[in-house]
Scaffold this active site. Structure first.
Site, PDB file in Angstrom:
ATOM      1  NE  ARG A 101      -8.183 -18.334 -21.768  1.00 23.94           N
ATOM      2  CZ  ARG A 101      -8.840 -18.444 -20.616  1.00 23.94           C
ATOM      3  NH1 ARG A 101      -8.183 -18.628 -19.487  1.00 23.94           N
ATOM      4  NH2 ARG A 101     -10.157 -18.351 -20.578  1.00 23.94           N
ATOM      5  CE  LYS A 123      -9.473 -13.729 -28.990  1.00 20.80           C
ATOM      6  NZ  LYS A 123      -9.558 -14.870 -28.091  1.00 20.80           N
ATOM      7  NE  ARG A 164     -17.629 -17.974 -24.786  1.00 23.58           N
ATOM      8  CZ  ARG A 164     -16.309 -17.842 -24.690  1.00 23.58           C
ATOM      9  NH1 ARG A 164     -15.801 -16.743 -24.153  1.00 23.58           N
ATOM     10  NH2 ARG A 164     -15.492 -18.751 -25.130  1.00 23.58           N
TER      11      ARG A 164
HETATM   12  P1  ATP Z   1     -11.852 -17.427 -23.536  1.00 24.98           P
HETATM   13  O1  ATP Z   1     -10.380 -17.495 -23.403  1.00 24.98           O
HETATM   14  O2  ATP Z   1     -12.449 -16.463 -22.578  1.00 24.98           O
HETATM   15  O3  ATP Z   1     -12.528 -18.756 -23.535  1.00 24.98           O
HETATM   16  P2  ATP Z   1     -12.049 -17.234 -26.436  1.00 24.98           P
HETATM   17  O4  ATP Z   1     -13.265 -17.993 -26.842  1.00 24.98           O
HETATM   18  O5  ATP Z   1     -11.718 -16.025 -27.249  1.00 24.98           O
HETATM   19  O6  ATP Z   1     -12.141 -16.742 -24.933  1.00 24.98           O
HETATM   20  P3  ATP Z   1      -9.323 -18.081 -26.578  1.00 24.98           P
HETATM   21  O7  ATP Z   1      -8.694 -19.401 -26.286  1.00 24.98           O
HETATM   22  O8  ATP Z   1      -8.937 -16.905 -25.739  1.00 24.98           O
HETATM   23  O9  ATP Z   1     -10.902 -18.270 -26.509  1.00 24.98           O
HETATM   24  O10 ATP Z   1      -8.997 -17.709 -28.087  1.00 24.98           O
HETATM   25  C1  ATP Z   1      -9.107 -18.659 -29.099  1.00 24.98           C
HETATM   26  C2  ATP Z   1     -10.365 -18.370 -29.907  1.00 24.98           C
HETATM   27  O11 ATP Z   1     -10.211 -17.117 -30.562  1.00 24.98           O
HETATM   28  C3  ATP Z   1     -10.600 -19.357 -31.026  1.00 24.98           C
HETATM   29  O12 ATP Z   1     -11.335 -20.462 -30.554  1.00 24.98           O
HETATM   30  C4  ATP Z   1     -11.384 -18.528 -32.044  1.00 24.98           C
HETATM   31  O13 ATP Z   1     -12.748 -18.461 -31.703  1.00 24.98           O
HETATM   32  C5  ATP Z   1     -10.814 -17.130 -31.856  1.00 24.98           C
HETATM   33  N1  ATP Z   1      -9.762 -16.788 -32.816  1.00 24.98           N
HETATM   34  C6  ATP Z   1      -8.834 -17.584 -33.411  1.00 24.98           C
HETATM   35  N2  ATP Z   1      -8.030 -16.881 -34.199  1.00 24.98           N
HETATM   36  C7  ATP Z   1      -8.442 -15.592 -34.127  1.00 24.98           C
HETATM   37  C8  ATP Z   1      -8.005 -14.379 -34.716  1.00 24.98           C
HETATM   38  N3  ATP Z   1      -6.949 -14.316 -35.545  1.00 24.98           N
HETATM   39  N4  ATP Z   1      -8.708 -13.263 -34.407  1.00 24.98           N
HETATM   40  C9  ATP Z   1      -9.770 -13.275 -33.565  1.00 24.98           C
HETATM   41  N5  ATP Z   1     -10.209 -14.395 -32.967  1.00 24.98           N
HETATM   42  C10 ATP Z   1      -9.567 -15.538 -33.242  1.00 24.98           C
HETATM   43  C1  BTN Z   2      -6.136 -16.320 -27.037  1.00 25.45           C
HETATM   44  O1  BTN Z   2      -6.926 -15.409 -27.308  1.00 25.45           O
HETATM   45  O2  BTN Z   2      -6.488 -17.424 -26.613  1.00 25.45           O
HETATM   46  C2  BTN Z   2      -4.671 -16.082 -27.144  1.00 25.45           C
HETATM   47  C3  BTN Z   2      -4.169 -16.030 -28.552  1.00 25.45           C
HETATM   48  C4  BTN Z   2      -2.674 -15.799 -28.557  1.00 25.45           C
HETATM   49  C5  BTN Z   2      -2.091 -15.853 -29.939  1.00 25.45           C
HETATM   50  C6  BTN Z   2      -0.630 -15.507 -29.944  1.00 25.45           C
HETATM   51  S1  BTN Z   2       0.023 -15.280 -31.567  1.00 25.45           S
HETATM   52  C7  BTN Z   2       1.644 -15.241 -30.923  1.00 25.45           C
HETATM   53  C8  BTN Z   2       1.717 -16.315 -29.862  1.00 25.45           C
HETATM   54  N1  BTN Z   2       2.003 -17.609 -30.436  1.00 25.45           N
HETATM   55  C9  BTN Z   2       0.994 -18.462 -30.292  1.00 25.45           C
HETATM   56  O3  BTN Z   2       0.990 -19.642 -30.711  1.00 25.45           O
HETATM   57  N2  BTN Z   2      -0.025 -17.884 -29.628  1.00 25.45           N
HETATM   58  C10 BTN Z   2       0.296 -16.514 -29.282  1.00 25.45           C
END
Ligand code: ATP
Ligand code: BTN
Length: 320
Positions: free
Chosen positions: A117, A182, A317
């Protein structure tokens, strides 16, 4: 770059056995020095590899590579696109939404620009996890998309339960956790005008076996399926996810979020716990009280009131 020769090298090494540099060089028709360089490139793309003198190269663990037959691609009602490498599977489908059919999907072994996101990065090492995007045209339009990422979270949890995974939970609005860390993320990208049908690209990233060398790139606690399942077959996982999305999206189209709300609540990671809700520089503290029928987050504030929050720019969070 995952050049054809590197793809062939991964395919040869996927069994997790030792392969001598000389044999690899012969099989691929290149020099041993070239093999050495390609191995270094694969490491840079996120694979854990060992080199043992006298034995050759071996992956830290075997890989199950995506395979159209095992995926049942030809039996699907809509096209299933498989790639070695894409910038983002979401990006691929978003570029061709006009030609997409419901249930059309795309998988890649590697994403060079996997996204989460708000421009955040989704760490996407080669052949290690699932990167899947799924298309659906919602005839009712934008107004009917509320709560979609929550419903997709439930669909993913269903698919993972069917494979024997437990200790899953959901974090509002778009994350799936395993044992409190996560495991997976959902990124729904929508295109469409008010009052018209809208095109949905539902992106799912599910960690299967995190290579050590990329783990440090993730700045929050993460989990992968290999913690619970031995030798996960990524084709079987993708099939389970696609089936769950097929039936789940048909249901969502007919009934919206309602049929998913109780299951979401049963998996709510922060139910009745102190949380912070971050909106840019502002934050709101309170006790998480689940979601309403529209998928809004309910937060009990210190003054005793209950406030609703829609998704978008908010991040949930843990509180103190
Ligand atoms: P929110 O969306 O509630 O702010 P979030 O911090 O998990 O939650 P997202 O945008 O949902 O943010 O997810 C991206 C984040 O997930 C990255 O900033 C990193 O911290 C984490 N991330 C990136 N790749 C992975 C992965 N393969 N597995 C787990 N976490 C990951
Ligand atoms: C998140 O937690 O913010 C969402 C992560 C979503 C990752 C998937 S991997 C397949 C698809 N292609 C992308 O570039 N993002 C989503």
């Amino acid at each position: 770059m995952l050049t054809p020769i590197r793809q062939d090298l991964i395919t040869l090494l996927a069994d997790g056995q030792f392969h001598s540099g000389a044999q690899l060089a012969q099989d691929l028709g290149v020099s041993r020095a070239a093999i050495h360089n390609h191995i270094e490139s694969l490491e840079a793309l996120g694979l854990d590899l060992f080199r043992v003198k006298g034995k050759g190269y071996r992956l830290a663990r075997p890989l199950s590579l995506l395979d159209p037959e095992t995926l049942g691609a030809s039996a699907r009602p809509a096209p299933l696109h498989l790639f070695w490498q894409l910038e983002s599977t979401n990006g691929f489908l978003l570029e061709r939404t006009r030609h997409c059919r419901n249930g059309e999907a795309c998988l890649a072994e590697l994403q060079t620009g996997g996204r989460g996101r708000r421009g955040r990065t989704w760490v996407s090492p080669v052949a290690s996890h699932l990167y899947l995007s799924y298309f659906w045209r919602l005839e009712q339009g934008l107004s009917a998309t509320g709560g979609l990422s929550l419903a997709v979270g439930v669909m993913l949890a269903d698919a993972l339960h069917s494979m024997g995974v437990d200790d899953l939970s959901l974090k509002w609005p778009n994350d799936l956790y395993l044992s409190g860390r996560k495991l997976a993320g959902v990124l729904v990208e929508i295109s469409g005008q008010q009052g018209e049908a809208c095109d949905l690209v539902i992106g799912c990233g599910i960690n299967v076996a995190m290579p050590e060398r990329v783990a440090a790139q993730i700045d929050q606690p993460w989990a992968d399926l290999s913690e619970q399942l031995d030798g996960v077959d990524r084709n079987q996982l993708a099939r389970a996810v696609l089936q769950s999305l097929d039936s789940g999206m048909a249901l969502f189209e007919q009934e919206g979020l309602s049929p998913f709300v109780d299951r979401w609540k049963a998996l709510d990671r922060f139910a009745n716990q102190p949380v912070r809700l971050v909106l840019g520089k502002r934050e709101e503290r309170g006790i998480a009280r689940g979601i309403d029928e529209q998928g809004h987050l309910l937060l009990a504030l210190p003054d005793g009131s209950l406030k609703r929050f829609a998704g978008g720019e908010l991040s949930l969070r843990p509180g103190d």
